[in-house]
Design a protein around this motif. Structure first.
Motif, PDB file in Angstrom:
ATOM      1  N   HIS A  63      28.241 -13.414   8.382  1.00  0.00           N
ATOM      2  CA  HIS A  63      29.192 -14.021   7.449  1.00  0.00           C
ATOM      3  C   HIS A  63      30.459 -14.464   8.180  1.00  0.00           C
ATOM      4  N   SER A  64      30.929 -13.653   9.101  1.00  0.00           N
ATOM      5  CA  SER A  64      32.156 -13.966   9.830  1.00  0.00           C
ATOM      6  C   SER A  64      32.029 -15.239  10.653  1.00  0.00           C
ATOM      7  N   VAL A  65      30.913 -15.406  11.346  1.00  0.00           N
ATOM      8  CA  VAL A  65      30.762 -16.598  12.180  1.00  0.00           C
ATOM      9  C   VAL A  65      30.554 -17.847  11.317  1.00  0.00           C
ATOM     10  N   LEU A  66      29.900 -17.713  10.173  1.00  0.00           N
ATOM     11  CA  LEU A  66      29.751 -18.855   9.275  1.00  0.00           C
ATOM     12  C   LEU A  66      31.104 -19.250   8.671  1.00  0.00           C
ATOM     13  N   LYS A  67      31.943 -18.255   8.409  1.00  0.00           N
ATOM     14  CA  LYS A  67      33.298 -18.546   7.936  1.00  0.00           C
ATOM     15  C   LYS A  67      34.070 -19.323   8.995  1.00  0.00           C
ATOM     16  N   ALA A  87      32.080 -16.593  18.715  1.00  0.00           N
ATOM     17  CA  ALA A  87      32.627 -16.056  17.465  1.00  0.00           C
ATOM     18  C   ALA A  87      31.750 -14.921  16.943  1.00  0.00           C
ATOM     19  N   TYR A  88      30.430 -15.061  17.131  1.00  0.00           N
ATOM     20  CA  TYR A  88      29.509 -14.019  16.696  1.00  0.00           C
ATOM     21  C   TYR A  88      29.705 -12.740  17.519  1.00  0.00           C
ATOM     22  N   ILE A  89      29.818 -12.874  18.821  1.00  0.00           N
ATOM     23  CA  ILE A  89      30.029 -11.714  19.697  1.00  0.00           C
ATOM     24  C   ILE A  89      31.322 -10.993  19.318  1.00  0.00           C
ATOM     25  N   GLU A  90      32.368 -11.769  19.035  1.00  0.00           N
ATOM     26  CA  GLU A  90      33.647 -11.166  18.638  1.00  0.00           C
ATOM     27  C   GLU A  90      33.512 -10.425  17.306  1.00  0.00           C
ATOM     28  N   ALA A  91      32.818 -11.026  16.360  1.00  0.00           N
ATOM     29  CA  ALA A  91      32.628 -10.390  15.053  1.00  0.00           C
ATOM     30  C   ALA A  91      31.797  -9.117  15.185  1.00  0.00           C
ATOM     31  N   TRP A  92      30.785  -9.160  16.034  1.00  0.00           N
ATOM     32  CA  TRP A  92      29.922  -7.984  16.226  1.00  0.00           C
ATOM     33  C   TRP A  92      30.709  -6.813  16.806  1.00  0.00           C
ATOM     34  N   SER A  93      31.686  -7.111  17.643  1.00  0.00           N
ATOM     35  CA  SER A  93      32.473  -6.064  18.314  1.00  0.00           C
ATOM     36  C   SER A  93      33.617  -5.537  17.463  1.00  0.00           C
ATOM     37  N   ASP A  94      33.844  -6.136  16.306  1.00  0.00           N
ATOM     38  CA  ASP A  94      34.955  -5.735  15.446  1.00  0.00           C
ATOM     39  C   ASP A  94      34.695  -4.347  14.859  1.00  0.00           C
ATOM     40  N   SER A  96      37.106  -2.681  12.994  1.00  0.00           N
ATOM     41  CA  SER A  96      38.135  -2.411  11.993  1.00  0.00           C
ATOM     42  C   SER A  96      37.575  -1.747  10.731  1.00  0.00           C
ATOM     43  N   GLU A  97      36.320  -2.023  10.416  1.00  0.00           N
ATOM     44  CA  GLU A  97      35.698  -1.406   9.244  1.00  0.00           C
ATOM     45  C   GLU A  97      34.652  -0.374   9.645  1.00  0.00           C
ATOM     46  N   GLY A  98      34.745   0.089  10.894  1.00  0.00           N
ATOM     47  CA  GLY A  98      33.800   1.082  11.387  1.00  0.00           C
ATOM     48  C   GLY A  98      32.544   0.439  11.954  1.00  0.00           C
ATOM     49  N   MET A  99      31.809   1.226  12.705  1.00  0.00           N
ATOM     50  CA  MET A  99      30.554   0.770  13.295  1.00  0.00           C
ATOM     51  C   MET A  99      29.437   1.705  12.864  1.00  0.00           C
ATOM     52  N   PRO A 100      28.240   1.190  12.703  1.00  0.00           N
ATOM     53  CA  PRO A 100      27.113   2.043  12.325  1.00  0.00           C
ATOM     54  C   PRO A 100      26.779   3.042  13.435  1.00  0.00           C
ATOM     55  N   VAL A 101      26.060   4.063  13.068  1.00  0.00           N
ATOM     56  CA  VAL A 101      25.507   4.980  14.051  1.00  0.00           C
ATOM     57  C   VAL A 101      24.120   4.446  14.387  1.00  0.00           C
ATOM     58  N   TRP A 102      23.978   3.934  15.620  1.00  0.00           N
ATOM     59  CA  TRP A 102      22.733   3.278  15.998  1.00  0.00           C
ATOM     60  C   TRP A 102      21.729   4.270  16.582  1.00  0.00           C
ATOM     61  N   GLU A 103      20.476   4.015  16.312  1.00  0.00           N
ATOM     62  CA  GLU A 103      19.409   4.746  17.009  1.00  0.00           C
ATOM     63  C   GLU A 103      19.165   4.057  18.345  1.00  0.00           C
ATOM     64  N   ALA A 104      18.433   4.703  19.225  1.00  0.00           N
ATOM     65  CA  ALA A 104      18.200   4.157  20.562  1.00  0.00           C
ATOM     66  C   ALA A 104      17.571   2.768  20.491  1.00  0.00           C
ATOM     67  N   GLY A 105      18.225   1.794  21.112  1.00  0.00           N
ATOM     68  CA  GLY A 105      17.702   0.437  21.169  1.00  0.00           C
ATOM     69  C   GLY A 105      17.916  -0.394  19.920  1.00  0.00           C
ATOM     70  N   GLU A 106      18.437   0.233  18.853  1.00  0.00           N
ATOM     71  CA  GLU A 106      18.558  -0.469  17.575  1.00  0.00           C
ATOM     72  C   GLU A 106      19.649  -1.534  17.604  1.00  0.00           C
TER      73      GLU A 106
END
Length: 270
Positions: A63-67, A87-94, A96-106
């Motif tokens: 959504h962020s990169v489409l905006k 823009a997508y890489i920057e949005a992915w690294s944001d 500010s609203e927390g990051m998920p807890v990823w499983e290995a390789g996810e």
């Protein structure tokens, strides 16, 4: 020199929160309240924090990169594919609203999936890059006091030639009839906001679903302008919302949706 210490931040009381919720409502709040009042209570009254889900993170990044892409079109300076990727890489690294807890390789897999959705959407040119939008990510409000209702608030993703467009990511191909029904609160709310702020009737609605399949695809569901029946139904739903908050009717609504609810444990203990 000011020697007075700053007053500590005071969290609003539950009563103050409930008062504020009765004064303003968005489509997402209304939808959640009608789906499960107890879940609404946990999220918006108690304000319980939960980890961000991987699917939500993918959706937010897309959504962020489409905006960003649409804002560049509005400035009539379309992005290159490389700029969109940045823009997508920057949005992915944001964070500010927390990051998920990823499983290995996810994370790497989901990151690739999200970009493939964006790339597919831009490549298929569902909205021409050189066509200037009417509006992009505009926060709008509608004062419905004459109807005895709270102020309606929302953000319009995109308005193009008076058509209201909203982006969604999905794991499965949407059924047009079911989508039109399940998103009616949102689309009707957007139509009211558009008419209230422009004095014009929208040309229609369009939901652009970016579907996360092995071969990503875009499915567009178009709908006609809002009808009087839909407007009246939304007003009745808003009345139920206000009444429910006034009487603090935060009852659970057990069903199939409970299996994916982040407040499942809290509900069981309630």
């Amino acid at each position: 020199m000011n020697t007075l210490a700053e007053a500590p931040h005071k969290e609003p009381s539950e009563k103050e929160i409930l008062t504020g919720l009765q004064e303003k409502v968005s489509a997402s709040r209304l939808s959640l309240f009608l789906q499960c009042r107890l879940k609404f209570f946990f999220r918006y009254v108690l304000r319980l924090k939960k980890p961000k889900t991987p699917s939500l993170h993918v959706g937010n990044s897309v959504h962020s990169v489409l905006k960003t892409w649409n804002k560049a079109r509005w400035l009539q300076k379309p992005l290159t594919l490389k700029q969109a990727h940045n823009a997508y890489i920057e949005a992915w690294s944001d964070t500010s609203e927390g990051m998920p807890v990823w499983e290995a390789g996810e994370e790497d897999a989901e990151k690739t999936t999200g970009w493939r959705l964006v790339e597919t959407y831009l490549r298929e040119s569902h909205v021409p890059a050189d066509l200037k939008p009417d509006a992009v990510e505009v926060p709008v409000e509608a004062d419905l006091v004459n109807h005895g209702l709270p102020r309606l608030i929302g953000i319009l993703d995109l308005v193009q030639r008076r058509q209201i467009i909203d982006y969604k990511t999905s794991a499965t191909t949407p059924n047009p009839e079911k989508v039109a029904h399940t998103t009616e609160i949102q689309t009707t709310g957007y139509a009211i906001l558009y008419r209230h702020n422009t004095g014009q009737k929208e040309s229609g609605m369009a939901l652009h679903h970016l579907v996360k399949l092995k071969n990503p695809k875009v499915v567009i569901t178009t709908m006609p302008p809002m009808t009087r029946h839909q407007e009246n139904r939304l007003f009745r739903q808003m009345e139920a919302y206000v009444t429910g908050l006034q009487h603090e009717q935060f009852v659970p609504s057990p069903g199939m949706h409970c299996s994916s609810c982040e407040f499942f444990n809290e509900c069981r203990r309630h």
